[in-house]
Write an enzyme that holds these catalytic residues in place. Structure first.
Site, mmCIF file in Angstrom:
data_model
loop_
_atom_site.group_PDB
_atom_site.id
_atom_site.type_symbol
_atom_site.label_atom_id
_atom_site.label_comp_id
_atom_site.label_asym_id
_atom_site.label_seq_id
_atom_site.Cartn_x
_atom_site.Cartn_y
_atom_site.Cartn_z
ATOM 1 N N HIS A 82 0.865 -1.180 0.000
ATOM 2 C CA HIS A 82 0.000 0.000 0.000
ATOM 3 C C HIS A 82 0.898 1.225 0.000
ATOM 4 C CE1 HIS A 82 -3.357 2.661 0.952
ATOM 5 N NE2 HIS A 82 -2.575 3.232 1.847
ATOM 6 N N ASP A 161 -15.615 2.966 6.384
ATOM 7 C CA ASP A 161 -14.490 3.877 6.122
ATOM 8 C C ASP A 161 -14.860 4.924 5.081
ATOM 9 O OD1 ASP A 161 -11.715 4.851 6.137
ATOM 10 O OD2 ASP A 161 -11.762 4.123 4.088
ATOM 11 N N ARG A 168 -14.561 13.027 7.703
ATOM 12 C CA ARG A 168 -13.266 13.584 8.150
ATOM 13 C C ARG A 168 -12.826 14.708 7.228
ATOM 14 N NH1 ARG A 168 -9.576 8.740 7.815
ATOM 15 N NH2 ARG A 168 -7.978 10.214 8.360
ATOM 16 N N SER A 183 -8.369 3.621 8.887
ATOM 17 C CA SER A 183 -8.871 3.769 7.528
ATOM 18 C C SER A 183 -8.052 2.906 6.556
ATOM 19 C CB SER A 183 -8.788 5.250 7.150
ATOM 20 O OG SER A 183 -9.012 5.442 5.787
ATOM 21 N N LYS A 187 -9.181 -1.373 5.096
ATOM 22 C CA LYS A 187 -9.298 -1.722 3.676
ATOM 23 C C LYS A 187 -8.265 -2.786 3.297
ATOM 24 C CE LYS A 187 -9.091 2.661 2.933
ATOM 25 N NZ LYS A 187 -9.114 4.070 2.611
#
Ligand code: URA
Length: 438
Positions: A82, A161, A168, A183, A187
């Protein structure tokens, strides 16, 4: 559950238990907890923070708000990477087939770009026919047969999320380590990989501007991943200038795919090659396919140089309906023609780049979103032809803009020109890899 008690407790800095956090998120997902109460809770978290146990509980509650993929059906170790996002970051497009060619199974869920940072999904949509919407079973079938697949993260993955992130965004609570951690990890955990490597970018083109905050985020990400039984590694990389040369969609996809061609490792931009090798080697090592960093790197380089990664790349794209032609220089992708150049106004050294502005130049070209619903020109882009610390001479081309719209080209060139500083004194080059946490 009394939502007000939960908000009050967090406001006064008291630790919440797992049941309270589960109830709050389940209630919000079921639309029983209204957005104004969730917004108040998020602001209380922003001021009071969360303990590692609370952050892990929040992640779990958000993860359970949607589907979770069962990667135990895969016949090899699963791993994913990621990136926290940047400009010119096309690493996933090389890394997924490269990691698969090293023996990993790579189920990757990707997002779209927003603001100045690009998204892998938009780059993939520049491939004619490529389908980003596979069902869960079909997705895992491609990963099993080919070694990797990349799809869009649909609304069924961590839906809490999606709604919390939108809140947010409008309540000033994005920059909060426990909220970012929950968050990202909700995922990533939903896609099920056993090993997760995070590329945590810092600098003017990144979401985290400085290394100190990035370290706090890395510690939280690793702790949560471990608490869910994942092998975790974080690599810090510099995002004070674009990664590689191409910035855009079709052009970034082309740069990534061309890099995997025979001889591509030597010919591709050195920073792109280095970061891709290091992240893939971390996946290979942390997943247990190599005993140490040297062996992992050697394995990655072999898969790159012997053509096996390119073979996986072509099989993966075809499995998702993509039509690319490796016999053509441009792989059959639609890249816009060169329209304008930014040239150095005087001799000197490239001292700094406001990398965020370079990303925003794509929006000037219609190739980045100002609003979520904006359509993109996937053929437009920029070639970034210089690096911080490099000597430049007056008239030298520093960046080239590609678009079919000359008016847009002029605006983008202006912005690119104001994004960089050319000093009269020599400047040190920027290090690309800034450290690791495991
Ligand atoms: N990326 C995410 O997915 N979530 C955040 O909160 C920040 C970056």
């Amino acid at each position: 559950m009394n939502v007000l008690d939960i908000i009050e407790a967090k406001k006064r800095g008291r630790e919440l238990d797992e049941t309270q956090i589960n109830d709050l998120i389940a209630g919000f997902t079921a639309r029983e907890v209204p957005e104004y109460q969730m917004a108040a809770f998020l602001m209380a978290v922003w001021f009071r923070g969360m303990t590692p146990a609370e952050t892990a509980a929040l992640t779990g509650a958000m993860l359970r708000s949607g589907d979770q993929l069962d990667t135990s059906v895969l016949s090899g170790p699963s791993a994913d990477k990621h990136s926290t996002g940047g400009v010119g970051d096309k690493v996933s497009l090389l890394l997924a087939p490269l990691a698969a060619a090293c023996g990993l199974k790579v189920p990757m869920l990707s997002g779209r770009g927003l603001g100045h940072t690009g998204g892998t999904l938009d780059k993939l949509e520049a491939i004619p026919g490529y389908d980003i919407h596979l069902g869960n079973a079909q997705f895992l079938d491609v990963v099993e047969r080919v070694g990797c697949a990349i799809i869009g993260q649909g609304p069924a993955i961590a839906p809490a999320d999606g709604r919390i992130y939108a809140l947010r965004d409008v309540t000033g609570t994005v920059d909060c380590v426990p909220l970012i951690t929950a968050s990202i990890m909700s995922k990533k955990l939903a896609a099920g990989p056993k090993t997760i490597v995070i590329d945590l970018k810092t600098g003017s083109g990144a979401f985290m501007r400085d290394l100190e905050n990035a370290r706090a985020l890395a510690t939280a990400l690793v702790a949560v991943g471990r608490s869910y039984g994942r092998n975790m590694a974080v690599l810090f990389s510099d995002m004070n200038q674009p990664l590689g040369v191409a910035i855009g969609h079709a052009n970034e996809t082309l740069e990534a795919f061309a890099a995997l061609r025979p001889g591509g490792r030597a010919a591709a931009p050195a920073d792109l090659v280095r970061l891709t090798e290091e992240l893939t080697a971390d996946m290979v090592r942390v997943a247990g396919l190599a005993p140490n960093a040297e062996a992992a790197l050697a394995r990655v380089r072999q898969a790159w140089d012997d053509g096996s990664a390119l073979k996986v790349l072509l099989a993966w794209v075809a499995a998702q309906g993509g039509r690319v032609d490796p016999a053509r220089d441009d792989f059959g992708l639609d890249c816009a023609p060169a329209a304008a150049d930014l040239v150095a106004p005087h001799d000197g050294w490239l001292a700094s780049v406001d990398c965020r502005q370079v990303g925003l130049a794509l929006a000037d070209l219609g190739a980045a979103r100002r609003k979520v619903e904006d359509a993109l020109d996937l053929s437009a882009g920029v070639d970034w032809l210089t690096r911080v610390g490099r000597q430049v001479t007056k008239g030298e081309t520093l960046a080239r803009v590609f678009t079919r719209d000359p008016a847009r080209a002029a605006v983008a060139v202006d912005r690119l020109g104001s994004a960089l500083v050319i000093g009269r004194e020599p400047v040190a080059e920027l290090p690309l890899i800034l450290g690791r946490v495991e």
